[in-house]
Enzyme design. Structure first.
Site, PDB file in Angstrom:
ATOM      1  N   HIS A  88     -11.097 -25.485  34.737  1.00  0.00           N
ATOM      2  CA  HIS A  88     -10.503 -26.076  33.529  1.00  0.00           C
ATOM      3  C   HIS A  88      -9.018 -25.740  33.435  1.00  0.00           C
ATOM      4  O   HIS A  88      -8.171 -26.632  33.248  1.00  0.00           O
ATOM      5  CB  HIS A  88     -11.238 -25.551  32.292  1.00  0.00           C
ATOM      6  CG  HIS A  88     -10.688 -26.025  30.990  1.00  0.00           C
ATOM      7  ND1 HIS A  88     -11.240 -27.076  30.285  1.00  0.00           N
ATOM      8  CD2 HIS A  88      -9.621 -25.606  30.254  1.00  0.00           C
ATOM      9  CE1 HIS A  88     -10.528 -27.280  29.176  1.00  0.00           C
ATOM     10  NE2 HIS A  88      -9.541 -26.392  29.131  1.00  0.00           N
ATOM     11  N   GLU A  89      -8.692 -24.468  33.599  1.00  0.00           N
ATOM     12  CA  GLU A  89      -7.292 -24.061  33.448  1.00  0.00           C
ATOM     13  C   GLU A  89      -6.424 -24.597  34.583  1.00  0.00           C
ATOM     14  O   GLU A  89      -5.249 -24.912  34.373  1.00  0.00           O
ATOM     15  CB  GLU A  89      -7.184 -22.539  33.342  1.00  0.00           C
ATOM     16  CG  GLU A  89      -7.853 -21.953  32.110  1.00  0.00           C
ATOM     17  CD  GLU A  89      -7.384 -22.581  30.804  1.00  0.00           C
ATOM     18  OE1 GLU A  89      -6.239 -23.084  30.741  1.00  0.00           O
ATOM     19  OE2 GLU A  89      -8.165 -22.583  29.834  1.00  0.00           O
TER      20      GLU A  89
END
Length: 681
Positions: A470-471
């Site tokens: 996600h990051e």
């Protein structure tokens, strides 16, 4: 302190123009801020006081070229204030919050500057502006109007005072949460207190003790430690103690209690919205979003709440039944949910976290995330040991394109520590742009994983691995940015679109092509057995009622709180109880983020009345990944090209809805979200 003696002000000569972290001392920050603020004030005065006829270049272009020194100082300071802070940095942060707010408010309430921008805006159709220039003009004109430019002087003065106070309150709120998290420790004495904990968690709790200069084993309020403790500890009394401490961050009754801050913030936000002509703060905030109105956001949340709540009740019945089968004469409470859910997952799918973790090494998941980016977008990550870093844990990577040309610099800061706020996030030490030369981005991902034992690799949960993907999705949004003007760079998009690139990127972690290659046992190097992989993928929607209710309840409380027209006598705890009763919150469940520690909403305004945006973006990501599924190849070159062109590289060059349509060919289809979460009828 002169520019020559202050490393924040002197030219940066490290590779990639990276900040000279080793040379920066705490006493450098305030003089650097003072000098950069003075420079920026002079730049703004030069634009506003110009006697030349306003043009795009001498007004908007000049405005975009201003503030470089201040941006450079602030990016270093605030990145470290979040990821490697101390009491001295926190004191500077408290001092600077109102000063910086006052500075930025003065710019956006500068009537002379706004008149010049307004003059250019009025004749925009006759200026032969490029599409990007027109976007810059429109966005700045809107930003000045939304800040209060052109309003009566008494209104502007009150707006400035509100902004300054909110800046101070947001800073204090975040510091209070961090201090609560740092100060709470639960000692685990002997084998009895370690009952049920797998080896990796025993090692992590020992590592946490060592990091704090203690012996034995401890549990802290770092999410990467407390969540697995709640998942595995056989000691119900310890689970209850830890959970209640986790739940009570920010409302301990002492100096770090955030409840009075919340009441003041909610009142000030409502007052500001009314001064600007909006019904409520939520109406003001969402006026510049994909949703457009609080009603649209609320409709989405409520449409998901009903099936999620229904599923969560079914899940709770299953957990209660399992507890009885195991001879536990209890009523399942909030501190029991993760414990019995882990056992239910093992029972239902013959799958548990201890079986998965040996295959999810941090270094291999980093490789997987990088390789996915390479296969989609043709970029390569190469570790660089010669680049300055701000903490020994931080790793630096050069990012290059398929022709070997530099794209930017990427920092990965993966381990939990007491000097770092909880959670995970992406930020920039420098954003991409071309107005001031070919400026390459310097992007950082910050996480809070529990470090493995000495000499052992760090093993992740599947949720941890998803967080890493996600990051990096956010990171790629910053790294692949290809715009001219700083205003439009990277993740500078509307809030309910910014999570789309990051949540979309999570999908690749769940693909067999990725897991078969990178989910390998840390001792044997053998890939995850197909049977285990199949069970993992089959369990993707397990406990999704719980996860969705946890999230949506937080988003509903946030939105309802900012829809208040009257905030007199506001009490955050009473309001939380009221909303949860109205939506009939399932028993034994709590919000993912209760108001006293809801940093998304109260440590600044990033997600205020907009926490719903994760779900809004999830509609996009669920439908967006279907483009690759429909192409028959999760790395389909043409689909990836459109994704890069219209999303990851485009910044805020165009309206978010149009950007999505240009990528996908149609508007998002909400039914994909319910399918993804296993909530479809």
């Amino acid at each position: 302190m002169s520019a020559d003696s202050n490393p924040l002000l002197a030219p940066w000569s490290a590779p990639f123009g990276a900040p000279p972290f080793a040379e920066i001392r705490t006493e450098h920050y305030r003089p650097a801020f003072d000098a950069a603020l003075a420079t920026n004030k002079a730049e703004i005065a030069g634009i506003a006081d110009s006697v030349e006829e306003p043009t795009f270049d001498n007004t908007l272009g000049a405005f975009e070229r201003s503030g470089q020194a201040l941006d450079r100082v602030a990016s270093v300071f605030f990145n470290l204030a979040g990821s490697n802070t101390n009491e001295d940095i926190q004191a500077i942060e408290r001092d600077m919050a109102p000063i910086l707010s006052r500075h930025h408010t003065a710019i956006y309430l500068n009537d002379k500057l706004f008149r010049r921008i307004d003059a250019v805006y009025a004749k925009r159709d006759s200026l032969s502006l490029s599409a990007e220039q027109l976007r810059v003009l429109e966005r700045y004109h809107m930003a000045f109007r939304r800040a209060g430019a052109g309003r009566p002087e008494d209104v502007k003065q009150r707006l400035a005072a509100i902004s300054e106070r909110l800046a101070s309150l947001g800073t204090q709120f975040g510091q209070n949460v961090l201090n609560d998290e740092k100060s709470w420790v639960m000692k685990l004495d002997g084998e009895a207190d370690l009952a049920g904990l797998p080896d990796f968690l025993v090692a992590a709790s020992a590592g946490a003790a060592t990091d704090r200069g203690e012996s034995g084993h401890i549990v802290t309020l770092s999410r990467s430690l407390i969540e697995p403790f709640l998942q595995f500890s056989a000691r119900r009394d310890l689970r209850e103690t830890a959970f209640k401490a986790w739940l009570a961050r920010g409302e301990g009754g002492g100096a770090t209690d955030n409840r009075a801050i919340i009441a003041e913030v909610v009142a000030l936000r409502a007052e500001r919205a009314k001064l600007l002509g909006y019904e409520t703060f939520a109406h003001y905030r969402l006026d510049d979003s994909m949703a457009g109105t609080p009603e649209a956001a609320m409709d989405l949340l409520r449409s998901v709440w009903k099936p999620a709540r229904k599923q969560a009740l079914i899940e709770r019945e299953g957990l209660q039944k399992l507890a009885a089968e195991q001879g536990d004469n209890i009523e399942v409470s909030a501190w029991d949910w993760r414990y019995y859910a882990e056992r239910k997952r093992k029972q239902q799918y013959e799958l548990d976290e201890t079986e998965l973790k040996p295959y999810l090494q941090l270094d291999k998941i980093i490789e997987a995330a990088f390789d996915t980016a390479s296969r989609l977008f043709g970029i390569t990550f190469t570790e660089r040991k010669d680049v300055p870093v701000y903490h020994p844990d931080v790793r630096a990577f050069e990012v290059t394109d398929s022709a070997g040309k530099s794209v930017g610099l990427f920092y990965g800061d993966y381990f939990a520590r007491s000097s770092k706020r909880s959670g995970a996030w992406m930020s920039a030490f420098r954003s991409q742009e071309k107005l001031n030369g070919e400026i390459k981005p310097i992007i950082v991902n910050v996480m809070n994983f529990a470090r493995g034992a000495a000499g052992e690799p760090t093993l992740l949960s599947f949720d941890d691995a998803r967080t890493l993907f996600h990051e990096l999705g956010h990171g790629l949004h910053g790294l692949l940015s290809n715009v001219t003007y700083p205003l439009l760079s990277g993740t500078s998009v509307v809030r309910d679109f910014v999570e789309f690139p990051s949540q979309l990127y999570e999908h690749w972690l769940e693909q067999p092509q990725v897991l078969e290659r990178y989910a390998v046992h840390y001792k044997t190097g053998e890939p995850m057995p197909k049977a285990l992989l199949d069970r993992l993928l089959a369990s993707r929607t397990f406990n999704q009622g719980f996860a969705t209710v946890e999230y949506v309840s937080s988003a509903l409380v946030d939105l309802e709180m900012h829809l208040l027209e009257s905030t007199e006598g506001f009490d955050a705890g009473a309001f939380e109880t009221k909303v949860l009763k109205e939506i009939d919150m399932p028993k034994a469940m709590v919000m993912r983020h209760r108001p006293p520690h809801f940093q998304h909403v109260f440590s600044g305004e990033g997600y205020s009345s907009a926490y719903y945006s994760y779900l809004w973006s999830e509609v996009l990501d669920a439908d967006g990944f279907d483009a690759f599924v429909g192409a028959g190849d999760i790395f389909d070159a043409e689909t990836a090209r459109k994704l890069k062109e219209f999303v990851y590289s485009a910044g805020n060059k165009q309206d978010a809805a149009k950007a999505y349509r240009d990528f996908r060919g149609h508007d998002p289809r909400p039914e994909a979200l319910l399918r993804k979460r296993g909530l479809a009828a």
